[in-house]
Write a protein that holds these residues in place. Structure first.
Motif, PDB file in Angstrom:
ATOM      1  N   HIS A   1      41.572  43.200  38.340  1.00  0.00           N
ATOM      2  CA  HIS A   1      42.909  43.028  37.768  1.00  0.00           C
ATOM      3  C   HIS A   1      43.759  44.236  38.163  1.00  0.00           C
ATOM      4  CE1 HIS A   1      40.753  40.234  35.124  1.00  0.00           C
ATOM      5  NE2 HIS A   1      41.922  39.732  34.779  1.00  0.00           N
TER       6      HIS A   1
ATOM      7  N   ASP B   1      37.674  37.979  32.701  1.00  0.00           N
ATOM      8  CA  ASP B   1      38.724  37.021  33.031  1.00  0.00           C
ATOM      9  C   ASP B   1      39.221  36.306  31.775  1.00  0.00           C
ATOM     10  OD1 ASP B   1      40.471  35.606  34.567  1.00  0.00           O
ATOM     11  OD2 ASP B   1      38.987  34.202  35.354  1.00  0.00           O
TER      12      ASP B   1
ATOM     13  N   LYS C   1      45.676  39.283  36.999  1.00  0.00           N
ATOM     14  CA  LYS C   1      44.484  39.014  37.798  1.00  0.00           C
ATOM     15  C   LYS C   1      44.825  39.143  39.286  1.00  0.00           C
ATOM     16  CE  LYS C   1      41.013  35.456  38.551  1.00  0.00           C
ATOM     17  NZ  LYS C   1      40.564  34.123  38.132  1.00  0.00           N
TER      18      LYS C   1
END
Length: 119
Positions: free
Chosen positions: A13, A28, A41
């Motif tokens: 990220h 995530d 991301k």
């Protein structure tokens, strides 16, 4: 810690904006609210000039902060998760996160963990 969530894959990220951007490997879970708190991301190649670092080092340098969020889990018990927030988005992160979804659950509260030393 902000880097491990059971059953969720860790992916790169980009955290922060401008000259204060760093590349971190985080779970995530930031897809629904990440842009509002400065966590995006990484898709494709990393941007040029963005250093890769660890969560602990980024906190020590003041680039990110940890924030805790609480939500009601599937067994009707309150659960707490630790997330990271970009340093420049820290002032509005609490208001942004409340009401968002974390792993299909609605976030009830958000707070910055503090500790005090007695004696």
């Amino acid at each position: 810690m902000a880097s491990r969530v059971a059953g969720v894959e860790n992916v790169p990220h980009v955290v922060g904006s401008g000259d204060n951007r760093v590349l971190l490997v985080l779970p995530d879970v930031y897809s629904s609210f990440g842009a509002a708190i400065g966590v995006v991301k990484l898709v494709g190649d990393p941007p040029a000039g963005v250093p890769s670092t660890t969560v602990g080092r980024a906190i020590a340098e003041g680039l990110i902060r940890k924030i805790k969020v609480s939500y009601i889990g599937s067994n009707t018990k309150r659960k707490v998760a630790t997330l990271v927030v970009a340093g420049d988005k820290a002032s509005q992160a609490r208001a942004t996160l409340i009401g968002s979804t974390y792993s299909t659950f609605k976030i009830r509260t958000a707070y910055y963990p503090t500790s005090i030393q007695l004696g």
